[in-house]
Design a protein around this motif. Structure first.
Motif, PDB file in Angstrom:
ATOM      1  N   PRO A 147       7.620   7.698   2.830  1.00  0.00           N
ATOM      2  CA  PRO A 147       6.765   6.891   1.943  1.00  0.00           C
ATOM      3  C   PRO A 147       6.456   5.508   2.493  1.00  0.00           C
ATOM      4  N   HIS A 148       7.239   5.048   3.503  1.00  0.00           N
ATOM      5  CA  HIS A 148       6.985   3.706   4.013  1.00  0.00           C
ATOM      6  C   HIS A 148       5.991   3.707   5.164  1.00  0.00           C
ATOM      7  N   LEU A 149       5.580   4.900   5.603  1.00  0.00           N
ATOM      8  CA  LEU A 149       4.635   4.993   6.719  1.00  0.00           C
ATOM      9  C   LEU A 149       3.296   5.518   6.212  1.00  0.00           C
ATOM     10  N   SER A 150       2.217   5.124   6.904  1.00  0.00           N
ATOM     11  CA  SER A 150       0.908   5.660   6.551  1.00  0.00           C
ATOM     12  C   SER A 150       0.828   7.115   6.998  1.00  0.00           C
ATOM     13  N   ASP A 160      -2.104   5.686   2.349  1.00  0.00           N
ATOM     14  CA  ASP A 160      -0.748   5.776   1.822  1.00  0.00           C
ATOM     15  C   ASP A 160      -0.499   7.239   1.440  1.00  0.00           C
ATOM     16  N   ASN A 173       0.818  -1.217   0.000  1.00  0.00           N
ATOM     17  CA  ASN A 173       0.000   0.000   0.000  1.00  0.00           C
ATOM     18  C   ASN A 173       0.848   1.262   0.000  1.00  0.00           C
ATOM     19  N   ARG A 174       2.089   1.145  -0.507  1.00  0.00           N
ATOM     20  CA  ARG A 174       2.979   2.306  -0.476  1.00  0.00           C
ATOM     21  C   ARG A 174       3.476   2.602  -1.877  1.00  0.00           C
ATOM     22  N   LEU A 183       7.046   3.825  -2.839  1.00  0.00           N
ATOM     23  CA  LEU A 183       8.237   2.974  -2.770  1.00  0.00           C
ATOM     24  C   LEU A 183       8.281   1.955  -3.890  1.00  0.00           C
ATOM     25  N   GLU A 194       1.292   8.645  -0.538  1.00  0.00           N
ATOM     26  CA  GLU A 194       1.476   8.872  -1.966  1.00  0.00           C
ATOM     27  C   GLU A 194       0.145   9.062  -2.692  1.00  0.00           C
TER      28      GLU A 194
END
Lengths: 572, 212
Positions: free
Chosen positions: B92-95, B134, A565-566, A569, B136
């Motif tokens: 980007p790796h965290l909500s 996310d 969900n990212r 990345l 992003e």
């Protein structure tokens, strides 16, 4: 003003020592090994009664009837394999870079790279042998053969099949290095400019991009040359036998129960090193000549042409080289399940799992040993690499060009030249013949590859994420563990996969450091080569391939699942 | 608090002997000092010096004093100076929620309490229910708000802005700019804004220092 992470901690600071330690781990054994080769080569090895400096070993070496042939073979296979690989790679890039076909090639690269040399060589051997798939496919309708022809294709005295085996494996390696170089140079711009000036795409690429790319891939090319001249496992499978290549002959002398042959082996190893240095110098002279001609070619202003021909030829070459690996592996798969299979049938009469069943029991411990060695060596290499890269950031320890050369020392100095010496040293210190020794030696070769594949993504990480995290109250270690490493999960796993594959492919280091007592999939598979039982060889070679491929698959799937969900990345 | 505000005392930053920044000023709580200059003039270098992440290639002198405390020699994480860059730089790796939790001080204890605090914060920036998203997938304006809130949750004592509005379209730019300055004023934070956009300077309303 000190860099932001250098101070403030009262703990003993180990990190600044990481680069030095890493260089010591890579260069130390090479230097010690070369010394360990040098002394006995000149007759000095007190444990075997050699106390005086003599040239006897060299006299013996040059009296050996095979010396000329073996030396010439080493040089010709090295130069031809390297030239062909470089040619194929640069033609592909010149004709196809930026196209859709190129992206397909890029994607096929990692799996092809992960195939161990020995497995690729066996696959190729089973394709091109007189009783191989190619001959079967063309018989009897085309060739009229109803039994395998009596021609020496495999292990031919000119080393042609050896060269072929090297090219199919070096093309993916050089292509990967070239792609990395291309991504650092704005190639599309240069080529478009050339095309706007009326140059055909291929000549435009060679005139504007190639010189800069070559400057970046020079060290990998040298590594390919040195490797091709001194490879052992591929030479044992595909290379000539009487006499074999020099490196193979050295190994025979090393393994001889007559310990006095150690002097001869050391002298030969030193001679091999001299040949490699000579070939590298010759290559350098070649570079200068090509550069001179290239300048004249550029100055001539000729716009070039023949784009379509080059496209066709290069695609054909790339396809043949990739197909040799793919069909080779497929051939191994068929052989491993083959029942009775007579010539010239294209497929066996029946399939069975008998070979696999029979060897499963023996395979498991070997798989276990291989995995343990590869895992530990990769972890050590990964830890040192990350420590070096982090130290570079925190303490401003920026490596120069010379440091890059250090990385290539274990890749350019031939394994046979310094492992021979290392083993001689190890025998008399009792350090060889166990798993720890094998892991230690593997680490020397795994480390450069892990470093090379992780350095660019690690350095390309946007340092402002670090600034933001620090301003939000995170410490240096906090930034590393909570932000930087998680963000770099994919490149870290890829680097680990590369390291893993390198460790699994190691033949000579395993054999020498393990004193023949540590058995990995590679040493077992290569040992089976002389027996010639294709079904068993296939089982081992396929297992070796699978074990090397698995981490690459994990490196793709684990980040895809963890970061599903990212979106940010997905392309890191 | 003795002497509240951000004092920049005789700050000089050099690279290879060339002076990039030479500045002395003070910013009172709630006020905005704007530093203008073309790209490459050392604006971002000044901010790196104040937050403590200046590259070793620079030589710098002068003191940074925040609310009466000399923070020049403190590591960045102890300075309590918040910064917003041109890019939002949401991890980007965290909500979205985890990004805010990264900023939220550990003094807010307990999972439930922290979650509540983050939900309230999301509500304050009109992003209720976005915690599990996310980052992003957010629009530019939404990301900017999350980045601002993440910084405010770390309870900074001063605010640095490195052209934070230049990536946004005109409409959003006004909204975010107003939001940032209102928050800073409400919390009584001294603000240092670097920009090359005159509209930013005008909206900030404070004194303008020009680098060249």
């Amino acid at each position: 003003m000190t860099p932001p992470c250098a101070s403030t901690s009262a703990r003993p600071r180990l990190l600044p020592w990481a680069p030095l330690l890493t260089v010591a781990i890579m260069v130390g054994p090479v230097a010690a090994g070369v010394l360990g080769t040098l002394a006995p080569a000149f007759g000095v090895l007190p444990a075997l009664g050699g106390t005086e400096i003599t040239l006897d070993a060299f006299a013996m070496l040059f009296d050996w009837p095979g010396i000329t042939r073996a030396s010439v073979l080493s040089v010709t296979t090295g130069l031809i394999a390297t030239t062909l690989s470089l040619l194929v790679v640069s033609l592909i890039c010149a004709a196809w870079s930026g196209s859709a076909a190129f992206r397909v090639i890029e994607r096929a690269l990692s799996p092809l790279l992960s195939v161990p040399h020995a497995a690729a060589a066996f696959g190729l051997a089973f394709l091109i042998a007189p009783s191989g798939w190619i001959a079967r496919a063309a018989s009897p309708w085309l060739t009229g053969w109803d039994r395998p022809p009596d021609v020496l294709i495999l292990q031919d005295p000119q080393g042609l099949s050896l060269i072929a085996g090297l090219v199919v494996k070096e093309v993916p390696f050089l292509l990967l290095m070239t792609l990395a170089a291309l991504s650092q140079i704005r190639t599309a711009q240069a080529r478009d400019t050339a095309m706007a000036l009326g140059y055909a795409p291929v000549s435009g690429w060679f005139k504007t991009v190639f010189p800069r790319v070559y400057a970046q891939i020079r060290l990998p090319v040298y590594a390919v040359l040195a490797f091709s001249m001194t490879v052992i496992d591929v030479a044992l499978i595909l290379g000539p036998t009487t006499p074999p290549t020099l490196a193979v002959q050295i190994l025979r002398w090393m393994n001889d129960p007559d310990l006095s042959l150690r002097f001869l082996a050391s002298a030969a190893a030193l001679w091999q090193l001299a040949l490699v240095i000579g070939a590298l110098l010759l290559w350098r002279v070649g570079e200068i000549c090509v550069a001179w001609m290239g300048r004249r070619w550029v100055a001539s202003g000729r716009r070039g042409g023949g784009t379509r021909t080059v496209r066709l030829v290069s695609l054909l070459a790339a396809t043949v080289s990739a197909a040799a690996i793919v069909f080779g592996l497929f051939g191994l798969l068929v052989w491993s399940f083959a029942g009775f299979w007579s010539f010239p049938d294209a497929l066996p009469n029946g399939f069975s799992t008998r070979t696999w069943m029979r060897h499963a029991m023996g395979l498991w411990p070997v798989i276990g040993e291989t995995l343990i060695i590869a895992t530990v060596a990769t972890l050590i290499a990964l830890l040192l690499t990350l420590a070096c890269l982090e130290a570079e950031d925190r303490h401003g320890l920026k490596p120069g060009t010379r440091a890059l050369w250090m990385l290539y020392v274990p890749l350019i100095v031939p394994q046979i030249a310094f492992l021979t010496g290392l083993q001689t040293l190890a025998i008399f210190t009792g350090l060889d013949g166990n798993r720890t020794a094998v892991i230690a030696v593997h680490t020397i070769f795994v480390l450069p590859y892990v470093f090379l594949s992780l350095a660019d993504p690690f350095r390309a990480w946007d340092a402002r994420y670090g600034s933001v995290a620090r301003a939000l109250g995170a410490s240096c270690d906090g930034v590393l563990w909570r932000v930087r490493l998680p963000m770099l999960l994919r490149p870290i796993l890829t680097a680990a996969a590369v390291g893993f594959a390198v460790s699994i492919g190691q033949f000579l280091p395993t054999l020498l450091a393990g004193a023949g007592r540590v058995q990995t999939l590679t040493t077992e598979a290569v040992a089976l080569a002389s027996g010639g039982d294709r079904r068993v060889i296939s089982v081992y070679a396929l297992t070796q391939t699978a074990v090397a491929f698995l981490p690459f698959a994990l490196a793709v799937f684990v980040p895809a699942i963890v970061w599903r969900n990212r979106k940010g990345l997905r392309h890191v | 608090m003795s002497d509240p505000g951000l004092i920049l005392q005789n700050i000089t930053i050099r690279r290879d002997g060339r002076v990039l920044v030479d500045l002395s000023d003070r910013i009172d709580p709630g006020d905005v000092l704007t530093v203008m200059g073309p790209s490459g003039s050392g604006k971002s270098t000044l901010l790196a010096y104040i937050i403590g992440t200046l590259d070793a290639g620079f030589t710098a002198s002068g003191r940074v004093i925040l609310n009466g405390i000399d923070i020049t020699d403190l590591p960045p994480e102890q300075r309590r100076v918040g910064i917003l860059f041109q890019d939002e730089l949401l991890f980007p790796h965290l909500s979205v929620g985890e990004n805010l939790a990264f900023g939220l001080r550990p003094t807010v204890k307990g999972r439930a309490a922290r979650r509540d605090r983050i939900e309230t914060a999301l509500n304050d920036i009109w992003l209720s229910g976005f915690a599990d998203r996310d980052p992003e997938t957010l629009s530019g304006g939404q990301k900017a708000r999350v980045a601002l809130m993440r910084m405010l949750l770390s309870d900074p004592k001063a605010l640095l802005l490195d052209e934070p509005f230049s990536r946004l379209d005109t409409e959003r730019r006004d909204m975010i700019r107003t939001l940032v300055f209102d928050q800073a004023r409400a919390k009584g934070l001294p603000v240092l804004l670097v920009t090359h956009d005159h509209a930013d300077a005008a909206a900030a309303g404070g004194p303008v220092h020009t680098l060249d």
